[in-house]
Design a protein around this motif. Sequence first.
Motif, mmCIF file in Angstrom:
data_model
loop_
_atom_site.group_PDB
_atom_site.id
_atom_site.type_symbol
_atom_site.label_atom_id
_atom_site.label_comp_id
_atom_site.label_asym_id
_atom_site.label_seq_id
_atom_site.Cartn_x
_atom_site.Cartn_y
_atom_site.Cartn_z
ATOM 1 N N TYR A 96 6.298 -0.646 0.054
ATOM 2 C CA TYR A 96 7.736 -0.618 -0.144
ATOM 3 C C TYR A 96 7.975 0.396 -1.126
ATOM 4 O O TYR A 96 7.211 1.175 -1.654
ATOM 5 C CB TYR A 96 8.035 -2.071 -0.831
ATOM 6 N N VAL A 152 11.265 -2.271 2.334
ATOM 7 C CA VAL A 152 9.831 -2.505 2.957
ATOM 8 C C VAL A 152 9.617 -1.547 3.993
ATOM 9 O O VAL A 152 10.343 -1.535 4.962
ATOM 10 C CB VAL A 152 9.830 -3.920 3.262
ATOM 11 N N GLN A 154 3.201 -3.860 6.376
ATOM 12 C CA GLN A 154 2.553 -4.845 5.587
ATOM 13 C C GLN A 154 1.065 -5.166 6.531
ATOM 14 O O GLN A 154 0.927 -4.503 7.615
ATOM 15 C CB GLN A 154 3.259 -6.423 5.796
ATOM 16 N N LYS A 172 12.706 0.973 8.059
ATOM 17 C CA LYS A 172 12.484 0.090 6.623
ATOM 18 C C LYS A 172 13.490 -1.120 6.512
ATOM 19 O O LYS A 172 14.563 -1.050 7.164
ATOM 20 C CB LYS A 172 12.658 1.157 5.514
ATOM 21 N N TYR A 186 10.814 1.174 -4.206
ATOM 22 C CA TYR A 186 11.568 0.289 -5.141
ATOM 23 C C TYR A 186 12.454 1.393 -6.160
ATOM 24 O O TYR A 186 11.956 2.408 -6.247
ATOM 25 C CB TYR A 186 11.064 -0.452 -5.778
#
Length: 503
Positions: free
Chosen positions: A498, A380, A383, A469, A500
């Motif tokens: 994020y 991540v 936010q 991160k 992935y």
Amino acid sequence: MINKLIGLAVCLAIVAGNVQAQPVGLEFYYNLSSLAYIYPNAESYYLSSYDRSGGNDDGFRGTYSQLYIDDKGEHVIFEEDGPGCVYNLWFTGSGRNLHWGKLRFYFDNEKTPRIEYEAREFFSGLHRPFVYPLVTHSFISSGGFSCSMPIPFAGHLKITTEKAAGFYNTYYQLYKGIPLTSWTNKQDNSKLIDIFQSCGSDPKRTSENIRVARKIVPLAVASRGTMPEVELLSLSNGGTVQHIKINPLYRPDAYSLNHVYLRIFYDNQDEPGADVPIGPFFGSGLGQADVRSLFVGMSNSGAYYCYLPMPFKNGIRITIQNRSYESGGEFFCEVGYTNQFPAEQKDTAIGYFGAKYNNAWPITEPKDYILFDYKGAGAVVGQVMTVEPVKPDRKRWWEGDMRIYIDGQEKPRFHGTGHEDEYQGGWSTFWLTNPYSLPLFGQPKTKDLIDVFGQVNGSTTTYRFWPGKIHFKKSITISTEHGNHNDTPANYSSLVYYYYIPD
């Protein structure tokens, strides 16, 4: 299945002690082009003064404002064995005052602190190397005293306050199998200061030729069964998107910016890796605001930017789609990209960029609001969270604690002390009435503020980025209480950035 195999490979690499080192401290900021790499040897942690008994004594009485008091009478607020790096340290106080005396940093079991300042002087921004914008006081970050200068430590780090500090939090990372040099006053942070002072420009360093696709995009109003969608970029080769910029050629309201969606499809996949409203994506869930963060931003003049790198192996398609039945308009759009997929590194995965939007309008259940819940391996970056009260008198939603659970752990590895603290402000009324936007965190906009028996209530939109991160190997859940013990209904929405590992 692939994610599970990658997780197993990561664990074996750590045991063997032969892993690629994540750039740490200043080097993290000087190598932002490698943001998509997912490293097996970095773990993130968050230490705060939250009430361990489950109540709301998060710093008011000083009960949990230290881990212990050492034999010199100093209040130890942080102590870890390295190698590691403290990326952020935050306190709150009364006005511009911090009442607890000196702040001291002891490295590698030394008896004498390498860093020692009166707290107010440390956060004044006047003493090198702790200068603005690497440190901010409460008149800049609206109630919070925050240090974002990375402080690496090789063997051991202990941080103390002279007296009980009240509210505090620390975000840091620990590493396995990498050499580090502990912080000294010879650390040259001038380039980092330049990066922080240049928000709005691309902070990444790339020697590759950036190609740019520009177009004016008309988006009609959505109608029954039709949601107008226009393509910004379509490539069938490998590469990396370096930036996305959007400039509305009309004055969009908050509703419009929450219903025009940015969609990113990788490698000819049918499901998008990102499918999110552009307002929150560029930093504000309350409409246009002055957002000037390191990675994303917008302004009331209409220029929005994102500099988070987005690698792709076999192709990419980026579109914007209007889901509003009330408004439409034209957008000037620009996508900068290179035709180079990041180079493979030993025992290190290259993540695809994702963004996840969520909302609960309102959340009334006595359980946490979920910002992000993901199964698999990744990391991540940051936010955005927006809160809108359901009624003026339903306040104190900000007392809710952030909690982050990593890799199936029952106890959260991150446990905060309230919304204003987690976004580096402090004291709800002062926080809500003084918006701010800084490189790694901010509250760029509030609205509909009302005084309710001497305490201000209203809507807010906030953001925070996590240097290095937050890595996870199997899963991650980011949640927050809404009010103390989830007792305050409110309208919550959020977006998480994020990386992935694709299946």
